[in-house]
Write a protein that holds these residues in place. Sequence first.
Motif, PDB file in Angstrom:
ATOM      1  N   VAL A 124      10.522 -17.785 -21.276  1.00 18.45           N
ATOM      2  CA  VAL A 124      10.690 -17.155 -22.913  1.00 18.45           C
ATOM      3  C   VAL A 124      11.227 -15.614 -22.482  1.00 18.45           C
ATOM      4  CG1 VAL A 124       8.958 -18.704 -23.827  1.00 18.45           C
ATOM      5  CG2 VAL A 124       8.235 -16.830 -22.851  1.00 18.45           C
ATOM      6  N   ASN A 125      11.841 -15.040 -23.507  1.00 20.99           N
ATOM      7  CA  ASN A 125      12.186 -13.580 -23.427  1.00 20.99           C
ATOM      8  C   ASN A 125      11.505 -12.776 -24.455  1.00 20.99           C
ATOM      9  OD1 ASN A 125      14.798 -13.431 -21.701  1.00 20.99           O
ATOM     10  ND2 ASN A 125      15.194 -15.099 -22.965  1.00 20.99           N
ATOM     11  N   ILE A 126      10.900 -11.689 -23.880  1.00 23.47           N
ATOM     12  CA  ILE A 126       9.840 -11.116 -24.860  1.00 23.47           C
ATOM     13  C   ILE A 126      10.258  -9.619 -25.048  1.00 23.47           C
ATOM     14  CG2 ILE A 126       7.474 -10.069 -25.017  1.00 23.47           C
ATOM     15  CD1 ILE A 126       7.612 -12.938 -25.024  1.00 23.47           C
ATOM     16  N   ILE A 127      10.561  -9.147 -26.395  1.00 24.04           N
ATOM     17  CA  ILE A 127      11.052  -8.128 -26.788  1.00 24.04           C
ATOM     18  C   ILE A 127       9.961  -7.050 -26.529  1.00 24.04           C
ATOM     19  CG2 ILE A 127      13.026  -9.004 -28.080  1.00 24.04           C
ATOM     20  CD1 ILE A 127      11.088  -8.133 -30.580  1.00 24.04           C
ATOM     21  N   PRO A 128      10.412  -5.694 -26.630  1.00 23.94           N
ATOM     22  CA  PRO A 128       9.132  -4.592 -26.540  1.00 23.94           C
ATOM     23  C   PRO A 128       8.249  -4.658 -27.488  1.00 23.94           C
ATOM     24  CG  PRO A 128      11.262  -3.686 -25.857  1.00 23.94           C
ATOM     25  CD  PRO A 128      11.696  -4.855 -26.468  1.00 23.94           C
TER      26      PRO A 128
END
Length: 200
Positions: free
Chosen positions: A161-165
């Motif tokens: 999964v990609n987690i934004i700031p």
Amino acid sequence: MFTGIIEAMAKVEAIKHLGDNIDITFSSPITHELSVAQSLAHNGVCLTLTAVEDNCYTVTAMRETLLRSNLGELKVGDLVNIERSMPANGRFDGHIVQGHVDTTAKCTALEDANGSYIYTFQYAFRPEMVSHGYFCADKGSVTVNGVSLTVCNPTEDSFQVNIIPFTYDNTNFQSIRPGTTVNLEFDILGKLVARMRQLG
């Protein structure tokens, strides 16, 4: 029902063992808006509030919940992601989340992607569970510690999964490292399709 959009983080203030169950007391920035008998998702686990006093509230987690989730690993001072159930007239910003955690997974890798973060998670692969819809599909939805996310690069027993700031700063993803145990809820749509295939 929930959407996987985290409202706040709650801090574990006390843990009390009662037979096979545990009572967990939390403090949170939204406690003043909560009431006894209300449903609240904790790292994706739907639990009922049994007491609310001052800035703290208490929930009970029973044995089945502890076996399927990471709540049994909590310690005083830990932070959990919380979300109140969705109002009938609310916006649907995430995906359908029941608050029924299916299993746990381990973080196996964390990569700084120059502005965001890529997490890799691995869970136990069991063919009989896949036949019931317990799997990840590329670009499908998955709930990790109560957070609604999009699946990337799934294998039979892992996904990324990609987690934004913003998500990193406002959820307990900031404390997830390789070796951390997280809660998973697979997409209910996959479970329903799998069940329909079983019934023919």
